[in-house]
Design a protein around this motif. Structure first.
Motif, PDB file in Angstrom:
ATOM      1  N   ASN A 139       0.826  -1.203   0.000  1.00  0.00           N
ATOM      2  CA  ASN A 139       0.000   0.000   0.000  1.00  0.00           C
ATOM      3  C   ASN A 139       0.861   1.254   0.000  1.00  0.00           C
ATOM      4  N   VAL A 140       0.564   2.140  -0.937  1.00  0.00           N
ATOM      5  CA  VAL A 140       1.189   3.472  -0.936  1.00  0.00           C
ATOM      6  C   VAL A 140       0.030   4.449  -0.743  1.00  0.00           C
ATOM      7  N   PRO A 141      -0.329   4.739   0.525  1.00  0.00           N
ATOM      8  CA  PRO A 141      -1.535   5.548   0.747  1.00  0.00           C
ATOM      9  C   PRO A 141      -1.481   6.866  -0.013  1.00  0.00           C
ATOM     10  N   LEU A 142      -2.629   7.280  -0.507  1.00  0.00           N
ATOM     11  CA  LEU A 142      -2.698   8.603  -1.142  1.00  0.00           C
ATOM     12  C   LEU A 142      -2.401   9.652  -0.075  1.00  0.00           C
ATOM     13  N   LEU A 143      -1.768  10.737  -0.483  1.00  0.00           N
ATOM     14  CA  LEU A 143      -1.519  11.835   0.459  1.00  0.00           C
ATOM     15  C   LEU A 143      -2.764  12.709   0.478  1.00  0.00           C
ATOM     16  N   ASN A 144      -3.184  13.037   1.667  1.00  0.00           N
ATOM     17  CA  ASN A 144      -4.400  13.832   1.796  1.00  0.00           C
ATOM     18  C   ASN A 144      -4.033  15.253   2.234  1.00  0.00           C
ATOM     19  N   HIS A 145      -4.000  16.161   1.230  1.00  0.00           N
ATOM     20  CA  HIS A 145      -3.696  17.563   1.552  1.00  0.00           C
ATOM     21  C   HIS A 145      -5.010  18.312   1.651  1.00  0.00           C
ATOM     22  N   ASN A 146      -5.536  18.441   2.845  1.00  0.00           N
ATOM     23  CA  ASN A 146      -6.830  19.116   3.031  1.00  0.00           C
ATOM     24  C   ASN A 146      -7.884  18.581   2.072  1.00  0.00           C
ATOM     25  N   GLU A 147      -8.001  17.277   2.044  1.00  0.00           N
ATOM     26  CA  GLU A 147      -8.979  16.567   1.200  1.00  0.00           C
ATOM     27  C   GLU A 147      -8.690  16.646  -0.291  1.00  0.00           C
ATOM     28  N   ARG A 148      -7.545  17.136  -0.675  1.00  0.00           N
ATOM     29  CA  ARG A 148      -7.106  17.000  -2.080  1.00  0.00           C
ATOM     30  C   ARG A 148      -6.137  15.814  -2.069  1.00  0.00           C
ATOM     31  N   TYR A 149      -6.550  14.721  -2.709  1.00  0.00           N
ATOM     32  CA  TYR A 149      -5.748  13.498  -2.639  1.00  0.00           C
ATOM     33  C   TYR A 149      -4.698  13.483  -3.747  1.00  0.00           C
ATOM     34  N   GLU A 150      -3.480  13.131  -3.358  1.00  0.00           N
ATOM     35  CA  GLU A 150      -2.395  13.081  -4.339  1.00  0.00           C
ATOM     36  C   GLU A 150      -1.561  11.823  -4.170  1.00  0.00           C
ATOM     37  N   ILE A 151      -0.882  11.448  -5.236  1.00  0.00           N
ATOM     38  CA  ILE A 151      -0.062  10.235  -5.193  1.00  0.00           C
ATOM     39  C   ILE A 151       1.247  10.535  -4.460  1.00  0.00           C
ATOM     40  N   ASP A 152       1.649   9.604  -3.623  1.00  0.00           N
ATOM     41  CA  ASP A 152       2.911   9.756  -2.888  1.00  0.00           C
ATOM     42  C   ASP A 152       4.048   9.190  -3.772  1.00  0.00           C
ATOM     43  N   PHE A 153       4.559  10.059  -4.634  1.00  0.00           N
ATOM     44  CA  PHE A 153       5.543   9.596  -5.624  1.00  0.00           C
ATOM     45  C   PHE A 153       6.845   9.107  -4.979  1.00  0.00           C
ATOM     46  N   LEU A 169      -1.938  -1.893  -9.318  1.00  0.00           N
ATOM     47  CA  LEU A 169      -3.377  -1.975  -9.604  1.00  0.00           C
ATOM     48  C   LEU A 169      -3.922  -0.568  -9.378  1.00  0.00           C
ATOM     49  N   PHE A 170      -4.201   0.096 -10.482  1.00  0.00           N
ATOM     50  CA  PHE A 170      -4.431   1.546 -10.457  1.00  0.00           C
ATOM     51  C   PHE A 170      -5.882   1.859 -10.795  1.00  0.00           C
ATOM     52  N   CYS A 171      -6.446   2.849 -10.142  1.00  0.00           N
ATOM     53  CA  CYS A 171      -7.846   3.219 -10.356  1.00  0.00           C
ATOM     54  C   CYS A 171      -7.888   4.636 -10.932  1.00  0.00           C
ATOM     55  N   SER A 172      -8.396   4.764 -12.150  1.00  0.00           N
ATOM     56  CA  SER A 172      -8.315   6.046 -12.846  1.00  0.00           C
ATOM     57  C   SER A 172      -9.554   6.246 -13.730  1.00  0.00           C
ATOM     58  N   PRO A 173     -10.424   7.212 -13.371  1.00  0.00           N
ATOM     59  CA  PRO A 173     -10.475   8.036 -12.177  1.00  0.00           C
ATOM     60  C   PRO A 173     -10.602   7.198 -10.911  1.00  0.00           C
ATOM     61  N   HIS A 174     -10.275   7.857  -9.792  1.00  0.00           N
ATOM     62  CA  HIS A 174     -10.108   7.108  -8.554  1.00  0.00           C
ATOM     63  C   HIS A 174     -11.405   7.031  -7.735  1.00  0.00           C
ATOM     64  N   ASN A 175     -11.797   5.800  -7.449  1.00  0.00           N
ATOM     65  CA  ASN A 175     -12.902   5.517  -6.533  1.00  0.00           C
ATOM     66  C   ASN A 175     -12.255   5.132  -5.202  1.00  0.00           C
ATOM     67  N   PRO A 176     -12.513   5.782  -4.076  1.00  0.00           N
ATOM     68  CA  PRO A 176     -13.635   6.676  -3.785  1.00  0.00           C
ATOM     69  C   PRO A 176     -13.349   8.176  -3.819  1.00  0.00           C
ATOM     70  N   VAL A 177     -12.106   8.636  -4.051  1.00  0.00           N
ATOM     71  CA  VAL A 177     -11.860  10.064  -3.780  1.00  0.00           C
ATOM     72  C   VAL A 177     -12.218  10.956  -4.972  1.00  0.00           C
ATOM     73  N   GLY A 178     -12.554  10.332  -6.121  1.00  0.00           N
ATOM     74  CA  GLY A 178     -13.042  11.117  -7.256  1.00  0.00           C
ATOM     75  C   GLY A 178     -11.987  11.897  -8.014  1.00  0.00           C
ATOM     76  N   ARG A 179     -10.705  11.583  -7.780  1.00  0.00           N
ATOM     77  CA  ARG A 179      -9.674  12.291  -8.542  1.00  0.00           C
ATOM     78  C   ARG A 179      -9.649  11.801  -9.990  1.00  0.00           C
ATOM     79  N   VAL A 180      -9.485  12.765 -10.913  1.00  0.00           N
ATOM     80  CA  VAL A 180      -9.189  12.451 -12.317  1.00  0.00           C
ATOM     81  C   VAL A 180      -7.718  12.803 -12.470  1.00  0.00           C
ATOM     82  N   TRP A 181      -6.872  11.822 -12.616  1.00  0.00           N
ATOM     83  CA  TRP A 181      -5.422  12.073 -12.596  1.00  0.00           C
ATOM     84  C   TRP A 181      -5.014  12.907 -13.795  1.00  0.00           C
ATOM     85  N   SER A 182      -4.147  13.883 -13.554  1.00  0.00           N
ATOM     86  CA  SER A 182      -3.685  14.740 -14.657  1.00  0.00           C
ATOM     87  C   SER A 182      -2.689  13.964 -15.522  1.00  0.00           C
TER      88      SER A 182
END
Ligand code: PLP
Length: 391
Positions: A139-153, A169-182
């Motif tokens: 697990n590489v938990p997503l980083l939660n910056h004030n509810e803006r979720y980002e990948i911990d590169f 195993l990648f989820c794009s867009p991400h369920n549950p946080v709703g991010r559409v990865w740039s």
């Protein structure tokens, strides 16, 4: 609006997974309550699909079916026209569901004990797929910056170097946080995987459900090198509300990977799908776009409503960029898990997905499904607000 996104539909006693689960949680549910959990919609399936299926059924031929040329052409065109991705028909492999597809993908690229990287909080069947098949969860938990979720590169880079780790195993867009990865985020993930020989199993089931102002990139479309290491798992099911028909299109350019995945599906006897699933996908991808465009407006409106309500309640939320799920932090209410659920079910009549199912990072959160008529969502949120105000 040309389509009906306002009428209330009742799915009580129809075998709906979402509704049955609600009654399992609490059997004294009033009739005006609609569950906001499992990701299908409280809307009728688009008329073009329903009418198309009716006409098809008139012919009365329901034998074993395999992907036919015009079907493959239609899927290919959807990717070209909606996602600017040129695929070949022979890259498409059928599986009943995206989950079956990603499990077969994992088995194609990993042996038992080998590591699969995931970014929690994440869609629970991804966690289960790793555990049930004896892979090692990394697990590489997503980083939660004030509810803006980002990948911990940084952590991703570290774990990718471990030669035991074979897949992301990648989820794009991400369920549950709703991010559409740039594009930049995808390129960074892709570079790390390419450098470390990590295959990417990319679940893009939410690819068509993108909120205005955001752009989804099919990961494999970014470069030939990436396309060579990616298994793209897609389906028309989320976009057109046909999850019960079980048909997904797994796209794999790399022939060796494709055959390995196909072999895994054959071993599980999951290489044949429902004839109605083919037809529904065909109608969706040829005639369903006007319906989908209106749906996206309704979902956007519902997201805005949630943002307004949860801002007023001072409950932090992730601003969804895609999907139709909304991720809210209920920890400020100071309730433990059991008290929170008793409060939500019995007092507020709110049946959402508990965040802890998406990994420990989701504890205290709830996932709201907003694919329902705005008026009904508002009634549910109003009830929640009034119960919270009474606390
Ligand atoms: C990320 C993701 N993948 C897969 C699925 C389900 O896929 P299927 O029903 O095709 O197995 C869902 C459903 O919510 C999902 O959110």
């Amino acid at each position: 609006m040309n389509y009906d996104f306002e009428s209330k539909i009742s799915r009580k006693n129809t075998g709906s997974a979402k509704w049955e689960l609600m009654y399992k949680c609490y059997d004294k549910v009033c009739d005006d309550i609609v569950p906001l959990s499992v990701a299908d919609m409280e809307f009728h399936t688009p008329p073009c699909i329903v009418e198309g299926l009716k006409n098809f059924l008139d012919d009365g031929i329901l034998g074993y079916t395999m992907a036919y040329d015009s079907y493959l052409e239609i899927v290919k065109n959807w990717f070209k026209e909606q996602h600017d991705y040129n695929i070949e028909k022979e890259w498409i492999v059928q599986s009943p569901g995206v989950v079956d597809g990603f499990i077969a993908g994992l088995k194609a690229v990993c042996k038992e004990g080998e590591g699969v990287i995931i970014f929690k909080p994440i869609y629970p069947p991804m966690i289960a797929a790793i555990e049930n098949n004896n892979f090692k969860e990394v697990n590489v938990p997503l980083l939660n910056h004030n509810e803006r979720y980002e990948i911990d590169f940084d952590t991703l880079e570290k774990v990718a170097k471990d030669p035991n780790n074979k897949a992301l195993l990648f989820c794009s867009p991400h369920n549950p946080v709703g991010r559409v990865w740039s594009k930049e985020e995808l390129e960074r993930v892709g570079k790390i995987c390419l450098e470390n020989d990590i295959k990417i199993i990319c679940d893009e089931i939410w690819m068509d459900l993108i909120r205005p102002g955001n752009e989804h990139h099919i990961f494999a479309s970014l470069s030939k090198e990436l396309q060579n290491i990616i298994i793209t798992c897609t389906a028309p099911s989320k976009s057109f509300n046909i999850a019960g028909l079980k048909n997904s299109n797994i796209i794999i350019a790399n022939e060796e990977l494709r055959e390995a995945l196909r072999d895994e599906l054959i071993k599980m006897h999951l290489n044949s799908i429902n004839v109605l699933g083919y037809k529904a996908c065909e109608y969706a991808y040829t005639e369903g776009l006007p319906w989908l465009k209106e749906l996206l407006q309704v979902i956007d409106e519902n997201f805005k409503l949630c943002e307004e309500v949860f801002s007023k309640l001072n409950l932090p939320y992730s601003k969804a960029e895609g999907t139709y799920v909304f991720w809210v932090d209920f920890r400020p209410l100071g309730m433990d898990e059991e008290t929170l659920h008793k409060f939500l079910y019995e007092k507020a009549g709110i049946f959402t997905n508990p965040g802890k199912n998406f990994g420990p990072e989701g504890e205290g959160y709830e996932r709201f499904n907003v694919a329902l008529p705005t008026k009904i969502l508002k009634e549910h949120l109003d009830r929640l607000v009034s119960e919270i105000e009474k606390l």
